[in-house]
Design an enzyme around this catalytic site. Structure first.
Site, short mmCIF file in Angstrom:
data_model
loop_
_atom_site.label_atom_id
_atom_site.label_comp_id
_atom_site.label_asym_id
_atom_site.label_seq_id
_atom_site.Cartn_x
_atom_site.Cartn_y
_atom_site.Cartn_z
N GLY A 185 76.42 5.92 10.09
CA GLY A 185 76.22 4.91 10.64
C GLY A 185 77.47 4.07 11.49
O GLY A 185 77.93 3.29 11.07
N ASN A 205 79.32 5.74 5.24
CA ASN A 205 79.73 4.19 5.80
C ASN A 205 78.31 3.52 5.76
O ASN A 205 78.30 2.27 5.61
CB ASN A 205 80.40 4.12 7.08
N ILE A 222 84.12 -9.02 6.36
CA ILE A 222 84.49 -8.44 7.63
C ILE A 222 83.71 -8.83 8.71
O ILE A 222 82.51 -8.93 8.46
CB ILE A 222 84.76 -6.75 7.52
N SER A 253 82.19 -2.60 -1.92
CA SER A 253 82.59 -3.80 -1.51
C SER A 253 83.04 -4.51 -2.66
O SER A 253 83.06 -3.91 -3.79
CB SER A 253 81.07 -4.21 -1.02
N ARG A 295 78.02 0.89 15.32
CA ARG A 295 78.52 -0.21 15.23
C ARG A 295 79.25 -0.63 14.21
O ARG A 295 79.38 0.13 13.26
CB ARG A 295 77.28 -1.51 15.57
N ASP A 301 68.18 9.13 11.42
CA ASP A 301 67.88 7.89 10.49
C ASP A 301 68.05 8.48 8.87
O ASP A 301 67.08 9.48 8.35
CB ASP A 301 66.41 7.34 10.49
N ALA A 346 74.28 -1.08 -6.32
CA ALA A 346 74.91 0.17 -5.36
C ALA A 346 76.20 0.34 -5.36
O ALA A 346 76.70 1.35 -5.33
CB ALA A 346 73.94 0.03 -4.00
N LYS A 347 76.79 -0.82 -4.85
CA LYS A 347 78.28 -0.98 -4.50
C LYS A 347 79.20 -0.58 -5.79
O LYS A 347 80.32 0.14 -5.90
CB LYS A 347 78.78 -1.94 -3.77
N TYR A 352 72.43 -5.02 -3.91
CA TYR A 352 73.61 -4.26 -2.96
C TYR A 352 74.73 -4.19 -4.20
O TYR A 352 75.57 -3.49 -4.16
CB TYR A 352 74.08 -5.49 -2.00
N1 NAD Z 1 80.98 -6.33 6.78
C1 NAD Z 1 81.36 -6.69 5.62
O1 NAD Z 1 81.88 -7.80 5.17
C2 NAD Z 1 81.24 -5.49 4.45
C3 NAD Z 1 81.96 -5.97 3.41
C4 NAD Z 1 81.74 -4.98 2.37
C5 NAD Z 1 81.28 -3.56 2.44
N2 NAD Z 1 80.76 -3.42 3.70
C6 NAD Z 1 80.35 -2.19 3.79
O2 NAD Z 1 80.75 -1.42 5.05
C7 NAD Z 1 79.66 -0.52 5.65
C8 NAD Z 1 79.90 -0.85 7.12
O3 NAD Z 1 79.35 -2.13 7.02
P1 NAD Z 1 79.20 -3.03 8.56
O4 NAD Z 1 79.72 -4.36 8.21
O5 NAD Z 1 79.80 -2.10 9.84
O6 NAD Z 1 77.69 -2.94 8.60
P2 NAD Z 1 76.51 -2.82 10.08
O7 NAD Z 1 75.45 -3.39 9.38
O8 NAD Z 1 77.28 -3.73 11.19
O9 NAD Z 1 76.52 -1.42 10.01
C9 NAD Z 1 75.97 -0.58 9.20
C10 NAD Z 1 75.71 0.77 9.87
O10 NAD Z 1 74.84 1.53 8.99
C11 NAD Z 1 73.70 2.07 9.84
N3 NAD Z 1 72.57 2.49 9.08
C12 NAD Z 1 71.67 1.44 8.67
N4 NAD Z 1 70.88 2.11 8.04
C13 NAD Z 1 70.81 3.38 8.38
C14 NAD Z 1 70.08 4.63 8.14
N5 NAD Z 1 68.94 4.40 7.48
N6 NAD Z 1 70.40 5.75 8.73
C15 NAD Z 1 71.65 5.70 9.57
N7 NAD Z 1 72.46 4.80 9.48
C16 NAD Z 1 72.04 3.54 9.21
C17 NAD Z 1 73.56 1.02 11.07
O11 NAD Z 1 72.77 1.54 12.02
C18 NAD Z 1 75.00 0.46 11.27
O12 NAD Z 1 75.39 1.62 12.16
C19 NAD Z 1 78.31 -0.80 4.90
O13 NAD Z 1 78.50 0.30 3.84
C20 NAD Z 1 78.75 -2.11 3.95
O14 NAD Z 1 78.02 -2.19 3.02
C21 NAD Z 1 80.80 -4.27 4.97
#
Ligand code: NAD
Length: 242
Positions: free
Chosen positions: A12, A87, A185, A139, A15, A61, A155-156, A152
């Protein structure tokens, strides 16, 4: 661990946090395997080229892919993998009382079960090279819970127990397993929140702002460069959970 010529697979990574990690590992001289569901976007391609990144892109995917074949394809990109970052993640927020089984299953599948399968396939291969690192994106919600996120959070939190258990098993072959627990974030995942909700969240963060993707990417680099850290969950949340 010196990152030059290390191979990193980040799921993932088109982005948000994953994308920034891919760019930051490339800046450190690592070879990067990115993954996303769609064609590689031109702007990311250009950014990777600007960084002189040695990269491959695996379009898949993960919820619909044979994960064993995915890991084999990734391994064959450069003939080895040193670091896997689990990720890719999704949210499907609803108050528990109205949460459907499908909302629960989808989040558990992508955020917990897929890291389980990818790590298993990866560790089978890493065992032979007797080295490796897995970073699981958890998380603070997995540590403290959150309203509307029981799926969520499950899972986390699961990922944290998973990280500790697999770290104990894999250490025998010098494979380390760690987790990062970000707070809020600034990414597409948090973009969906209303300004009012965001303002309220910022009020709870002692450092007074959302985190940046680069601050999480640098944490992954730190974990990659410290060979004596395993089984840990590094909280990066601006003090939100102090
Ligand atoms: N943004 C935050 O505040 C935050 C906080 C805690 C944890 N996280 C964790 O960090 C990680 C990244 O988060 P983010 O904020 O960059 O999220 P985001 O939604 O911007 O990115 C998630 C990525 O996962 C990919 N993805 C989703 N479903 C998919 C699939 N079926 N196959 C392949 N790729 C897939 C998306 O295309 C994307 O690139 C995640 O695991 C999220 O739970 C984020």
């Amino acid at each position: 661990m010196i990152l030059k010529d290390m191979v990193v697979l980040i799921t993932g990574s088109t982005r948000g946090i994953g994308r920034e990690m891919a760019l930051e590992f490339a800046r450190e001289g690592a070879k990067v395997i990115l993954n996303g569901r769609h064609d590689l976007a031109n702007d990311l391609k250009e950014q990777l080229e600007q960084e002189n990144a040695d990269y491959r892109y695996l379009q898949a995917d993960l919820a619909e892919t044979n994960l064993k074949e995915f890991v084999t394809d990734a391994w064959n990109c450069f003939g080895k993998i040193d670091i896997l970052v689990n990720n890719a993640g999704i949210t499907k927020d609803k108050m528990f009382i109205s949460m459907k089984e499908a909302d629960f299953d989808q989040v558990i599948n992508l955020d917990l079960k897929i890291p389980f399968f990818l790590s298993k396939e990866m560790i089978r291969k890493m065992n032979r090279q007797k080295s490796g690192l897995i970073i699981n994106m958890s998380s603070i919600v997995g540590l403290h819970g959150n309203m509307g996120q029981s799926n969520y959070a499950t899972a986390k939190a699961g990922l944290i127990g998973f990280t500790k258990s697999v770290a104990k098993e894999a250490a025998l072959r010098h494979i380390r397993v760690n987790a990062i627990a970000p707070g809020m974030i600034d990414t597409d995942m948090t973009e969906n929140l209303s300004d009012r909700v965001k303002e309220n969240i910022v009020k709870q963060i002692p450092l007074g702002r959302l985190g940046e993707t680069n601050e999480i990417a640098r944490t992954a680099i730190f974990l990659a460069q410290n060979d004596y850290i395993t089984g840990q969950t590094i909280v990066v949340d601006g003090g939100m959970t102090i």
